[in-house]
Design a protein around this motif. Sequence first.
Motif, PDB file in Angstrom:
ATOM      1  N   LYS A  99      -6.483   3.307  -4.740  1.00  0.00           N
ATOM      2  CA  LYS A  99      -7.694   3.298  -5.329  1.00  0.00           C
ATOM      3  C   LYS A  99      -8.539   4.571  -5.200  1.00  0.00           C
ATOM      4  CE  LYS A  99     -10.016  -1.182  -5.167  1.00  0.00           C
ATOM      5  NZ  LYS A  99     -10.438  -2.282  -4.331  1.00  0.00           N
TER       6      LYS A  99
ATOM      7  N   ARG C  81      -2.007  -4.539  -2.809  1.00  0.00           N
ATOM      8  CA  ARG C  81      -2.973  -3.968  -1.742  1.00  0.00           C
ATOM      9  C   ARG C  81      -2.848  -4.752  -0.444  1.00  0.00           C
ATOM     10  NH1 ARG C  81      -5.917   0.209  -2.901  1.00  0.00           N
ATOM     11  NH2 ARG C  81      -7.897  -0.902  -1.803  1.00  0.00           N
ATOM     12  N   PRO C  85      -6.706  -7.845  -2.935  1.00  0.00           N
ATOM     13  CA  PRO C  85      -7.693  -6.885  -3.870  1.00  0.00           C
ATOM     14  C   PRO C  85      -9.059  -7.084  -3.407  1.00  0.00           C
ATOM     15  CG  PRO C  85      -7.007  -9.117  -5.055  1.00  0.00           C
ATOM     16  CD  PRO C  85      -6.344  -8.923  -3.651  1.00  0.00           C
ATOM     17  N   ALA C 176      -1.542   1.195   3.725  1.00  0.00           N
ATOM     18  CA  ALA C 176      -2.177   1.906   2.517  1.00  0.00           C
ATOM     19  C   ALA C 176      -2.050   3.335   2.252  1.00  0.00           C
ATOM     20  CB  ALA C 176      -3.814   1.364   2.478  1.00  0.00           C
ATOM     21  N   GLU C 227      -7.374   6.560   1.491  1.00  0.00           N
ATOM     22  CA  GLU C 227      -6.866   5.151   1.075  1.00  0.00           C
ATOM     23  C   GLU C 227      -7.232   4.015   2.137  1.00  0.00           C
ATOM     24  OE1 GLU C 227      -5.957   3.101  -2.311  1.00  0.00           O
ATOM     25  OE2 GLU C 227      -5.675   5.461  -2.266  1.00  0.00           O
ATOM     26  N   VAL C 231      -9.182  -0.100   2.215  1.00  0.00           N
ATOM     27  CA  VAL C 231      -8.499  -1.476   2.437  1.00  0.00           C
ATOM     28  C   VAL C 231      -8.716  -1.877   3.684  1.00  0.00           C
ATOM     29  CG1 VAL C 231      -6.256  -1.015   1.252  1.00  0.00           C
ATOM     30  CG2 VAL C 231      -6.524  -0.449   3.563  1.00  0.00           C
TER      31      VAL C 231
END
Lengths: 216, 634, 251
Positions: A99, C81, C85, C176, C227, C231
């Motif tokens: 992301k 993920r 998500p 992540a 990142e 998460v």
Amino acid sequence: MSKISFLKLVSSSTGLFIILFLILHVSGNLKYFGGPDSLDNYALFLRIFGKEILGEYTFLNLFRIVLVIAFILHIWSTYLLTRYNAKASPQYESSLAYKSTTFSSKYMFVLGILALSFLVFHILHFTLGIIHPDGFEYLKVYNNVTISFKNTIYFLIYFIGVTVVSLHVSHGIWSAFQSLGFNYLFVKHARNFAKLFAMFLWIGFLSVPIFVYFFK
Amino acid sequence: MIDPKIPDGELSKKWENFKSSSSLISPSNRRKFRIIVVGTGLAGASAAASLGEQGYNVVAFTYHDSPRRAHSVAAQGGINAAKNYRNDGDSILRLFYDTIKGGDFRSREANVYRLAEISLQIIDHCVALGVPFAREYGGTLDTRSFGGTRVSRTFYARGQTGQQLLLACYSALERQVANGTVKLLPFKEMVDLVVEGNRARGILVRDLLTGRLERYAGDCVILATGGYSNVYYLSTNAKKSNATAIVRAYKRGAGFANPCFTQIHPTCIPRSSETQSKLTLMSESLRNDGRVWVPKDPSMRAKDPREIAEKDRFYYLEEWYPSYGNLTPRDIASRAAKRVCDMGLGVGPLGQAVYLDFADAIKRLGKNVVYERYGNLFEMYQLITGENPWEFPMKIYPAPHYTMGGLWVDYTLMSNVEGLFVIGEANFSDHGANRLGASALMQGLADGFFIIPYSVPNYLASAGKNTLAEDSKIFDFSEKQITNTIKDFLEADGDKTVEEVHRSLGKIMWDKCGMSRSLTGLKEALEEVLVLKEKFKSLIRISTNDERLNDSLEKAMRVKDFIDLAEIMIRDAIERDESCGAHFREEHQTSDGEAIRNDERFAKVQIWFDRGEPALETEDLKFEFVKPSERSYK
Amino acid sequence: MREVTNRSMEIRLKIWRQESPESNGYFEEFLVENISPEASLLEALDSLNERLTLENRRPISFDSDCREGICGTCGFVINGRPHGPFPGVTTCQLHMRMFEKAGLLVLEPFRGGPFKVLKDLIVDRSGLDRIIQAGGFISVSTGSAPEANSILVPKNLAEEAFNAAACIGCGACVAACPNGSAMLFTAAKIKHLNILPQGKAESKKRTKNMLDAMINEGFGACSNHGECETVCPKRISLETINFAFKEGLSS
């Protein structure tokens, strides 16, 4: 100090130092638009700066030495950090949906190596004049720039090289602020600002080649 | 009659007397004693850390991958302490009295007084360990109020007090691991207690990764393995929470006290699907500002609650218990919810829920203040239910949550098996027939940080060092038994999953030995459980015969012990022919549904021993200081 | 309405299977039918496991405990993920209604740094504990604490410490991170303890030792991809990393 704190300190501060140099460099480049005298005089000025005290070239060479040391430290520290990262990097069988990771942040090291190769080429080309197109004359800066960027291969190499450096800087600059623990409010904004800055750098450095290649 | 070995002297001097007269072990000798700690939640981690700090050779076991997973982590609301920072009339004596009364006069005076006394030190120590408790603007500690009290003595860290306290204990434990005084063994589940000559000699554990059985001998064993609410299948406990350690200790001779005292928490999120695996608790602190109600008219049950007029709402807690209102103790609030639902006023399609409404609080305090106090709980509720509690009142229903019963311990927290200490929720000691909110964290930490570090050395000094060799016969015997059980399970070829059997056990217990109990129901339940016990091996199927990491094998071993425990829970509930605290026998109630206690016959602890059949003994509860009175919150 | 519903849905699950740390893994696909949208994802796995058990097939091993998002036991990668998500939640807090349109979920264990698959979706995260052992504590022994209110902690500081202390140690930040770094985890503990007056005395030692432990355990060094922040089920921000780096420079 912990190992990574030290390496981060070295890589970030040398990185920021090199960015400062790039700012100087790009503002010098823009003297091209002032015509041959403007650029050549600037080059002369760099050569004789501090001449009364230190003699010709001394200051410039000192500056060069500092730069070389900064580069070496930057490469050494980021190499070690990257080694840790590569060892720990996850090997997923399905693909991870990132992301906030960007192209630049992900390929920092590769971009760094490319930027280094470009730097070597750049020095061989403009500084030492070892590799150059026909008509290149040592110390005739304005003339050299013009004939180099009229050459498609040289133009393309610089176009790609500058792009690589800008991408490297676009993550590097904010990452350096974060790693040096600058005020987080500033750092948070710096993350967006870094991209803008990198774009200015890109435009600044490429303005001369593009002008020469397309409009001269 | 069993002797709790309460020290002599005035109530307020007993603990001091014990401490100053207890035997000690010199620092240089401590490392020669090996202490086994099973479970690393609040009680276990704090005990292991404190004993490690003193220099004992501690081995700590957890079946989790890390001590930080223990279910203490899920406690939300807070921890009580009689600090009286609010200047609102709190004192050690009042905390003591509230706890005794909250437990419906079924706990030991001396233990509870000690708990209230120690509560002060707990807060000091937790702050020093870095627990980020809520603060006032001036930097002092903030408190809030909880059910069953009229003072504000609950310290909290948003809705995650348990997490923050557990992390503090965990960090203290890890510090000792780094210092080398504590050896931490994760992924190991205790499957048997090794007892020889009525002295605890060590434990047998199963390594959950390799499946190997391993032997650990020690000079004493501390069980801190939590409660057994999962006997109900659906409870607010974590999926892995189980009673194996305490049931194995019971099987090896330890007395099990008051097994029928199980608490049903009033504010949980109702069940929502057939496959539901557990229930989620919403902190009791919500009742500080939320108002509990149901529609007055059953025909309005399905109506949008926001459109039900004020006059058509039945704020039953406020009406029935005007003095405590929405903050009545848990057992009373739970039963009241059941009562209104039984009256046909419950909401939701199943009629198994009541509203917990924040509309007034939001109007009075503003959204920001409510968010600050309960923000994370609101988010959690929305996440689980998909409904927005800022718009609609929450729907809640009671669920099994905590077990006051547990292994019997004397004043020093030692079981009748010598050298076997039991702390935290695993023992029965302090909460009587009902636990007040924010007292579980207090008790776990009191036991681990401040009682065990005195009582264990006292025991070791008199018992002396006498570690058994790990290849001795008694270990062989135990290992053989467990090996056979495992073998049986791996070969089991029934047609039900262990989960299914557990669900049917849970249903029996919830329906007949849950919030309200009748003799007929209990007798039926006993029969059904005995059938389940007998047939268990032939009912179940374990999917693979893999001896290594095998979830359904683990589960089968736990459910087997839950069934044994269910049996004594029911027997205990039958024997206790009165209503008290969370134990509500339908035969003993007033015309308006309040519990009727029988102090003459039942002011005692019921202790069960495994002598082939469960056998009952008792400990009389002597009330020298308080006089048991009717427990009224009206 | 969320009480027991009769609605049901079906979903395909592509799940990483691995018998033991040494063996080779592979993906296996399952169809889960007749699952209530109100069931959680882990409950869907539970019911799949029950079915596999009755069919004499090996059930899927996954770790979970509290199932309310606070213990940090659960967690795997869902469609690329960690924890799925949706921001700010753990794997156990995911409900099937959130995946009604998904069709297929790919489940893979957390990977990165020293994380090692133990079985199927279960991973060894003990490296995180050893980072805590290196200094994630305040060295105060039982009995030696001063009166609680003698240490004044400004409200905002307590709140800030809490925000960092909210870490549940699930390891999603590592999973992540393209570098497999545990910087968010480590920084959160450094920040929690270093900003409180109680933890100041040993803050330098703590920072140095924990950062060194992180590297020695085989986690990557942070390179600020950011990142982890996206998460983290407890929404711990990059500000903690910023803080830890700052502390690191003076340690």
